[in-house]
Motif scaffolding. Sequence first.
Motif, mmCIF file in Angstrom:
data_model
loop_
_atom_site.group_PDB
_atom_site.id
_atom_site.type_symbol
_atom_site.label_atom_id
_atom_site.label_comp_id
_atom_site.label_asym_id
_atom_site.label_seq_id
_atom_site.Cartn_x
_atom_site.Cartn_y
_atom_site.Cartn_z
ATOM 1 N N PRO A 139 1.083 -1.411 -0.006
ATOM 2 C CA PRO A 139 -0.088 0.239 0.011
ATOM 3 C C PRO A 139 1.124 1.136 0.097
ATOM 4 O O PRO A 139 1.595 1.807 0.662
ATOM 5 N N SER A 140 0.391 2.012 -1.262
ATOM 6 C CA SER A 140 1.460 3.618 -0.885
ATOM 7 C C SER A 140 0.537 4.224 -1.304
ATOM 8 O O SER A 140 -0.186 4.203 -2.434
ATOM 9 N N SER A 141 1.019 5.860 -1.325
ATOM 10 C CA SER A 141 0.548 7.021 -2.116
ATOM 11 C C SER A 141 1.308 7.713 -2.203
ATOM 12 O O SER A 141 2.327 8.177 -1.968
ATOM 13 N N PRO A 142 1.028 8.394 -3.581
ATOM 14 C CA PRO A 142 0.133 7.378 -4.695
ATOM 15 C C PRO A 142 0.276 6.195 -4.727
ATOM 16 O O PRO A 142 1.558 5.620 -4.196
ATOM 17 N N TYR A 263 4.281 -5.904 2.686
ATOM 18 C CA TYR A 263 4.082 -6.903 3.238
ATOM 19 C C TYR A 263 4.107 -7.985 2.210
ATOM 20 O O TYR A 263 3.678 -7.937 1.386
ATOM 21 N N ASP A 264 4.726 -8.814 3.015
ATOM 22 C CA ASP A 264 5.242 -10.026 1.982
ATOM 23 C C ASP A 264 4.541 -11.382 2.860
ATOM 24 O O ASP A 264 4.179 -12.134 3.688
ATOM 25 N N VAL A 275 -2.941 -8.833 8.457
ATOM 26 C CA VAL A 275 -4.417 -8.848 8.422
ATOM 27 C C VAL A 275 -5.293 -7.468 10.119
ATOM 28 O O VAL A 275 -6.414 -7.069 9.666
ATOM 29 N N ILE A 276 -4.131 -7.674 10.395
ATOM 30 C CA ILE A 276 -4.276 -6.776 12.022
ATOM 31 C C ILE A 276 -4.355 -5.185 11.133
ATOM 32 O O ILE A 276 -5.270 -4.925 11.390
ATOM 33 N N ASP A 277 -3.792 -5.060 10.345
ATOM 34 C CA ASP A 277 -2.871 -3.941 9.937
ATOM 35 C C ASP A 277 -3.987 -3.227 8.651
ATOM 36 O O ASP A 277 -4.829 -2.507 8.770
ATOM 37 N N PHE A 278 -4.739 -3.996 8.119
ATOM 38 C CA PHE A 278 -5.653 -4.033 7.270
ATOM 39 C C PHE A 278 -7.888 -3.802 7.968
ATOM 40 O O PHE A 278 -8.415 -3.226 8.298
ATOM 41 N N LEU A 280 -7.128 -2.569 11.100
ATOM 42 C CA LEU A 280 -7.542 -1.077 12.075
ATOM 43 C C LEU A 280 -7.392 -0.359 10.661
ATOM 44 O O LEU A 280 -7.380 0.897 11.134
ATOM 45 N N GLU A 281 -7.527 -0.401 9.613
ATOM 46 C CA GLU A 281 -7.804 0.443 8.894
ATOM 47 C C GLU A 281 -9.522 0.334 8.332
ATOM 48 O O GLU A 281 -9.616 1.366 7.580
ATOM 49 N N ARG A 282 -10.066 -0.353 9.061
ATOM 50 C CA ARG A 282 -11.247 -0.190 8.797
ATOM 51 C C ARG A 282 -12.115 0.221 9.518
ATOM 52 O O ARG A 282 -12.531 -0.254 10.620
ATOM 53 N N ASP A 283 -13.322 1.395 8.802
ATOM 54 C CA ASP A 283 -13.825 1.834 10.448
ATOM 55 C C ASP A 283 -15.024 1.137 11.034
ATOM 56 O O ASP A 283 -15.382 1.460 11.817
ATOM 57 N N ASP A 284 -15.857 0.004 9.894
ATOM 58 C CA ASP A 284 -16.391 -0.708 10.400
ATOM 59 C C ASP A 284 -15.627 -1.903 11.966
ATOM 60 O O ASP A 284 -16.538 -1.916 12.625
ATOM 61 N N ILE A 285 -15.149 -2.071 12.062
ATOM 62 C CA ILE A 285 -14.577 -2.979 13.321
ATOM 63 C C ILE A 285 -13.128 -2.684 13.783
ATOM 64 O O ILE A 285 -12.805 -3.377 14.939
ATOM 65 N N LYS A 286 -12.459 -1.561 13.506
ATOM 66 C CA LYS A 286 -11.557 -0.869 13.738
ATOM 67 C C LYS A 286 -11.334 -0.299 15.440
ATOM 68 O O LYS A 286 -10.377 -1.327 15.787
ATOM 69 N N GLN A 287 -12.147 -0.109 15.875
ATOM 70 C CA GLN A 287 -12.416 -0.393 17.563
ATOM 71 C C GLN A 287 -12.667 -1.459 18.237
ATOM 72 O O GLN A 287 -11.749 -1.316 18.750
ATOM 73 N N GLU A 288 -12.813 -2.628 17.362
ATOM 74 C CA GLU A 288 -13.388 -3.201 18.301
ATOM 75 C C GLU A 288 -11.552 -4.292 18.165
ATOM 76 O O GLU A 288 -11.617 -5.124 19.482
ATOM 77 N N VAL A 289 -11.481 -4.395 17.361
ATOM 78 C CA VAL A 289 -9.908 -5.291 16.536
ATOM 79 C C VAL A 289 -8.663 -4.536 17.916
ATOM 80 O O VAL A 289 -7.961 -5.248 18.766
ATOM 81 N N LEU A 290 -8.717 -3.146 18.092
ATOM 82 C CA LEU A 290 -8.183 -2.705 18.772
ATOM 83 C C LEU A 290 -8.349 -2.277 20.359
ATOM 84 O O LEU A 290 -7.435 -3.706 21.134
ATOM 85 N N ASP A 291 -9.788 -2.835 20.447
ATOM 86 C CA ASP A 291 -9.997 -3.466 22.025
ATOM 87 C C ASP A 291 -9.592 -4.804 22.671
ATOM 88 O O ASP A 291 -8.784 -4.478 23.106
#
Length: 298
Positions: A139-142, A263-264, A275-278, A280-291
């Motif tokens: 994942p890169s920007s651009p 990511y290899d 999987v964890i990083d991705f 944590l990028e998702r608004d729908d599950i981010k908080q619960e994963v972090l908790d």
Amino acid sequence: MTKQPVRKAVIAAAGFGTRFLPQTKAMPKEMLPLVDKPIIQYIVEELVVAGIEDIVIVTGYHKRSIEDHFDHMSADLRVNLRQGNKLELLEETKKISEMANFAYVRQKGPYGSATPLINVAHLIGDEPFIYTYADDLVPSSPNRFKQMIDLYEELDGVILPCIEVSSEEEFKRYGIVEGSPVRDGVLKMSRLIEKPGKANAPSSLASIGGYLLTPDVFEYIEKASAEVAGTDNEFYLTTYGLDPMIQDGKNMYACALQNSKYYDTGNKLEYIKTVIDFALERDDIKQEVLDYLLTKIK
Ligand code: G1P
């Protein structure tokens, strides 16, 4: 003369995924999920965002689910989602097969990264194209393919996306580039050495994730395939195609990817981190994963 646009891409996806056995006994490693999408779909999406229209996926036996994934969704699934009023999911799933023109070729020939290219040469023709691996996510920007295409349009030549590496393990795992700076983050290459180890490495820039190739690469690897046949040598694109091209004076550039993370996902631990990083990028599950993760910290 106007340069030919980069419209085609090849994804190498024939590997056995031995680092992930027994999971990969019957399932392609490229289909492992990152939250709710297979790894290879992220790569296809990145290619499409960068303007790629035709995608050739080089597969092998037991890789059929890749073709099914990029095919039209079944009528049964469509009906099921409609009846369940899951219209957003229906739309999202429908789009997968419409992202690009997909073609599939089964890999045959010696083991190594040059072989898929020998197998697809007839589909690429006389055009520049992207060649990428299906388990290297960057994942890169651009977007990394956009960064590669922009540089190709500016400088003309083969482009290698790179990252900085430091550990002995990394120097033994990647192709390392040598060259002189064109500007910050861009080298005109004079050598490419496959897995040299730290002591013999000419720089700390490692080639990762793929290449933007010009069609003259096919002459080199076709010539080398006769040399490799009958030996135990791995048929590396780097050793048999790219380094000889540089030695013949072809333009080749290493480009340190901007704002990127590599990511290899073919490696177990790296996959779990991805999987964890991705997630944590998702608004729908981010908080619960972090908790949940926080409950694991003693
Ligand atoms: C291939 C390339 C190597 C590159 C690596 C990561 O190695 O030959 O130059 O650094 O991918 O993209 P392989 O993983 O096939 O050993």
